[in-house]
Motif scaffolding. Structure first.
Motif, PDB file in Angstrom:
ATOM      1  N   UNK A  62      89.087  31.230   2.218  1.00  0.00           N
ATOM      2  CA  UNK A  62      90.535  32.292   2.529  1.00  0.00           C
ATOM      3  C   UNK A  62      90.572  33.774   1.934  1.00  0.00           C
ATOM      4  N   UNK A  63      91.006  34.325   3.416  1.00  0.00           N
ATOM      5  CA  UNK A  63      90.959  36.000   3.054  1.00  0.00           C
ATOM      6  C   UNK A  63      89.388  36.618   2.179  1.00  0.00           C
ATOM      7  N   UNK A  64      88.878  36.380   3.981  1.00  0.00           N
ATOM      8  CA  UNK A  64      86.946  37.066   4.507  1.00  0.00           C
ATOM      9  C   UNK A  64      87.680  37.987   3.894  1.00  0.00           C
ATOM     10  N   UNK A  65      88.065  38.787   4.364  1.00  0.00           N
ATOM     11  CA  UNK A  65      88.884  40.203   5.272  1.00  0.00           C
ATOM     12  C   UNK A  65      88.149  41.638   3.843  1.00  0.00           C
ATOM     13  N   UNK A  66      89.394  40.504   3.628  1.00  0.00           N
ATOM     14  CA  UNK A  66      90.168  40.961   2.307  1.00  0.00           C
ATOM     15  C   UNK A  66      88.935  41.597   0.888  1.00  0.00           C
ATOM     16  N   UNK A  67      88.054  40.297   0.586  1.00  0.00           N
ATOM     17  CA  UNK A  67      87.095  40.049  -0.253  1.00  0.00           C
ATOM     18  C   UNK A  67      85.611  40.930   0.139  1.00  0.00           C
ATOM     19  N   UNK A  68      85.328  41.622   0.961  1.00  0.00           N
ATOM     20  CA  UNK A  68      84.797  42.122   1.844  1.00  0.00           C
ATOM     21  C   UNK A  68      84.773  43.576   1.950  1.00  0.00           C
TER      22      UNK A  68
END
Length: 185
Positions: free
Chosen positions: A79-85
């Motif tokens: 879920x939302x890998x770009x936000x975490x990255x």
């Protein structure tokens, strides 16, 4: 998962800008978008392909508890890998990471001083270099003990030695008996 990795995972979840799907059908459909086939979803969840099809159509709404936990974990992981990255990159480059813990800290100190470990409740903002080391160690599959060492070194530098202003004879700090640990980045 170890205590440090759990704390990092909780901090990652706090970064979500939207909540993941709540319903079983929504979760399975999300996994289908990510993994493309029912066979791939079934392999990820360790269930039959037919079970995935039933969950997806809504024919089965209540999987066994262990399967439901597996589904939730698979969704949260993707879920939302770009936000975490982006949050991790920012913490490692400029922001740093704040660690809050209640644990027993022991250390090696010069002769004549006490080196007895004791419980302390600490909230310490660690510089970006420690955040980067912690993320790199986690991504490399480091053990909880190795990640504790990174955190302990950061606490030694920032809290115990105040960036080089005191306790220079302090050589090793160890974190033992963790009551809780949380991170924010």
């Amino acid at each position: 998962m170890g205590e440090i990795e759990d704390a990092i995972e909780r901090a990652d979840r706090e970064a979500f800008t939207r909540e993941p799907p709540k319903t079983l059908q929504g979760r399975i459909n999300f996994l289908m978008k990510q993994l493309k086939t029912t066979r791939a979803v079934a392999a990820e969840l360790d269930v039959t392909q037919r079970s995935v099809e039933r969950y997806r159509k809504g024919e089965r709404k209540h999987p066994p508890k262990d399967i439901a936990t597996e589904i939730e974990a698979a969704v949260r992981q993707r879920w939302q890998p770009q936000v975490r990255k982006r949050r991790r990159r920012q913490a490692a480059a400029t922001g740093g990471i704040t660690g809050e813990t209640r644990a027993r800290f022991g250390y090696t100190a010069p002769v004549g001083t006490t080196d007895d470990g004791r419980f302390r409740r600490l909230t310490v903002h660690l510089p970006p270099a420690y955040a980067q080391r912690l993320f790199d160690a986690r991504d490399a599959g480091a053990s909880d003990q190795e990640m504790r060492g990174i955190i302990a070194e950061g606490f030694k530098d920032v809290y115990f030695q105040d960036g080089g202003g005191r306790a220079m004879g302090l050589s090793d700090v160890a974190i033992n008996d963790i009551d809780y640990m949380d991170f924010d980045f």
